[in-house]
Design a protein around this motif. Structure first.
Motif, PDB file in Angstrom:
ATOM      1  N   THR A   9      -0.098  -1.825  -9.540  1.00 12.15           N
ATOM      2  CA  THR A   9       0.560  -1.674  -8.240  1.00 12.15           C
ATOM      3  C   THR A   9      -0.472  -1.752  -7.129  1.00 12.15           C
ATOM      4  O   THR A   9      -0.255  -1.269  -6.031  1.00 12.15           O
ATOM      5  CB  THR A   9       1.356  -0.365  -8.168  1.00 12.15           C
ATOM      6  N   GLY A  10      -1.595  -2.360  -7.396  1.00 17.39           N
ATOM      7  CA  GLY A  10      -2.586  -2.597  -6.351  1.00 17.39           C
ATOM      8  C   GLY A  10      -3.483  -1.408  -6.071  1.00 17.39           C
ATOM      9  O   GLY A  10      -4.050  -1.320  -4.994  1.00 17.39           O
ATOM     10  N   ASN A  11      -3.592  -0.456  -7.005  1.00 13.49           N
ATOM     11  CA  ASN A  11      -4.435   0.733  -6.831  1.00 13.49           C
ATOM     12  C   ASN A  11      -4.072   1.530  -5.583  1.00 13.49           C
ATOM     13  O   ASN A  11      -4.937   2.061  -4.896  1.00 13.49           O
ATOM     14  CB  ASN A  11      -5.925   0.354  -6.799  1.00 13.49           C
ATOM     15  N   LEU A  12      -2.798   1.611  -5.282  1.00 15.55           N
ATOM     16  CA  LEU A  12      -2.355   2.357  -4.110  1.00 15.55           C
ATOM     17  C   LEU A  12      -2.329   3.841  -4.411  1.00 15.55           C
ATOM     18  O   LEU A  12      -1.854   4.259  -5.464  1.00 15.55           O
ATOM     19  CB  LEU A  12      -0.952   1.897  -3.697  1.00 15.55           C
ATOM     20  N   LEU A  13      -2.841   4.624  -3.510  1.00 15.22           N
ATOM     21  CA  LEU A  13      -2.792   6.074  -3.646  1.00 15.22           C
ATOM     22  C   LEU A  13      -1.540   6.567  -2.932  1.00 15.22           C
ATOM     23  O   LEU A  13      -1.296   6.217  -1.775  1.00 15.22           O
ATOM     24  CB  LEU A  13      -4.049   6.705  -3.054  1.00 15.22           C
ATOM     25  N   LEU A 100       7.048   5.911  -1.563  1.00 14.18           N
ATOM     26  CA  LEU A 100       6.025   5.108  -2.233  1.00 14.18           C
ATOM     27  C   LEU A 100       5.975   5.399  -3.730  1.00 14.18           C
ATOM     28  O   LEU A 100       5.787   4.490  -4.537  1.00 14.18           O
ATOM     29  CB  LEU A 100       4.655   5.313  -1.592  1.00 14.18           C
ATOM     30  N   HIS A 101       6.197   6.652  -4.117  1.00 15.77           N
ATOM     31  CA  HIS A 101       6.182   6.988  -5.548  1.00 15.77           C
ATOM     32  C   HIS A 101       7.306   6.258  -6.287  1.00 15.77           C
ATOM     33  O   HIS A 101       7.079   5.648  -7.332  1.00 15.77           O
ATOM     34  CB  HIS A 101       6.291   8.498  -5.743  1.00 15.77           C
ATOM     35  N   GLU A 102       8.511   6.311  -5.756  1.00 15.22           N
ATOM     36  CA  GLU A 102       9.650   5.617  -6.380  1.00 15.22           C
ATOM     37  C   GLU A 102       9.439   4.105  -6.369  1.00 15.22           C
ATOM     38  O   GLU A 102       9.768   3.423  -7.333  1.00 15.22           O
ATOM     39  CB  GLU A 102      10.963   5.964  -5.673  1.00 15.22           C
ATOM     40  N   THR A 103       8.889   3.593  -5.287  1.00 13.58           N
ATOM     41  CA  THR A 103       8.613   2.161  -5.195  1.00 13.58           C
ATOM     42  C   THR A 103       7.615   1.741  -6.259  1.00 13.58           C
ATOM     43  O   THR A 103       7.797   0.715  -6.925  1.00 13.58           O
ATOM     44  CB  THR A 103       8.083   1.804  -3.788  1.00 13.58           C
ATOM     45  N   SER A 104       6.586   2.519  -6.454  1.00 12.67           N
ATOM     46  CA  SER A 104       5.580   2.210  -7.473  1.00 12.67           C
ATOM     47  C   SER A 104       6.186   2.226  -8.872  1.00 12.67           C
ATOM     48  O   SER A 104       5.807   1.421  -9.721  1.00 12.67           O
ATOM     49  CB  SER A 104       4.415   3.190  -7.385  1.00 12.67           C
ATOM     50  N   LYS A 105       7.122   3.129  -9.112  1.00  7.70           N
ATOM     51  CA  LYS A 105       7.805   3.161 -10.407  1.00  7.70           C
ATOM     52  C   LYS A 105       8.618   1.878 -10.607  1.00  7.70           C
ATOM     53  O   LYS A 105       8.610   1.301 -11.690  1.00  7.70           O
ATOM     54  CB  LYS A 105       8.693   4.403 -10.532  1.00  7.70           C
ATOM     55  N   LYS A 106       9.306   1.439  -9.557  1.00  2.23           N
ATOM     56  CA  LYS A 106      10.072   0.192  -9.647  1.00  2.23           C
ATOM     57  C   LYS A 106       9.148  -0.986  -9.965  1.00  2.23           C
ATOM     58  O   LYS A 106       9.450  -1.812 -10.824  1.00  2.23           O
ATOM     59  CB  LYS A 106      10.792  -0.111  -8.316  1.00  2.23           C
TER      60      LYS A 106
END
Length: 165
Positions: A9-13, A100-106
């Motif tokens: 996911t692009g190493n997004l924090l 952002l957390h839910e988006t990263s899961k998707k």
């Protein structure tokens, strides 16, 4: 989030603010680090605000030795990969800042459900570029149309794919 999820996911924090353009750049960089992409020389990049894939013709990518034509499976894989990155980027673009957390899961679940490839011309060229466009975006998936051209801007193949997330 595991290291694997962060890598893809692009190493997004999750606790930092990210704009969509920064996310797309990081997403492309993450894909470019994948061993397969590095092996075949494929790159994802952003040009004039649009995601595109790029690779140069190599002897080991030839499927028809007599005519020196790119293997159709390489074209299909390339188109699918570009479509997947475009789909992921669109999920990021349409996210809510606090999600952002839910988006990263998707993003980590995104998978190709169906793809149709039309081969339009023999795969000849010094290099190939693929771009795509979202045709439909929904709650659980999206559809993307991709086109691959050669160094002369001749259309080599086109595809439509559905991605679930």
């Amino acid at each position: 989030m595991s290291n694997t999820d962060k890598t893809w996911t692009g190493n997004l924090l999750l606790h930092e603010h990210h704009d969509s353009d920064q996310m797309v750049e990081q997403l492309c960089a993450a894909f470019n680090q994948a061993p397969f992409f590095q092996h075949v020389g494929m790159q994802m990049r952003v040009r004039q605000g649009q995601i595109e894939g790029y690779f140069e013709m190599q002897p080991y990518l030839i499927g028809n030795k007599a005519f020196q034509i790119l293997h159709g499976g390489v074209a299909a894989t390339f188109l699918d990969s570009v479509g997947g990155v475009i789909a992921m980027a669109e999920v990021y673009h349409r996210r809510h800042v606090e999600d952002l957390h839910e988006t990263s899961k998707k993003i980590s679940r995104l998978a190709t459900v169906d793809m149709r490839v039309d081969y339009l011309a023999p795969g000849r060229g010094q290099y190939f570029i693929a771009r795509g466009k979202i045709l439909r975006f929904g709650r659980k998936g999206c559809t993307v149309r991709m086109t691959m051209v050669n160094d002369e801007e001749k259309a080599i193949a086109t595809a439509i794919a559905s991605y679930a997330y």
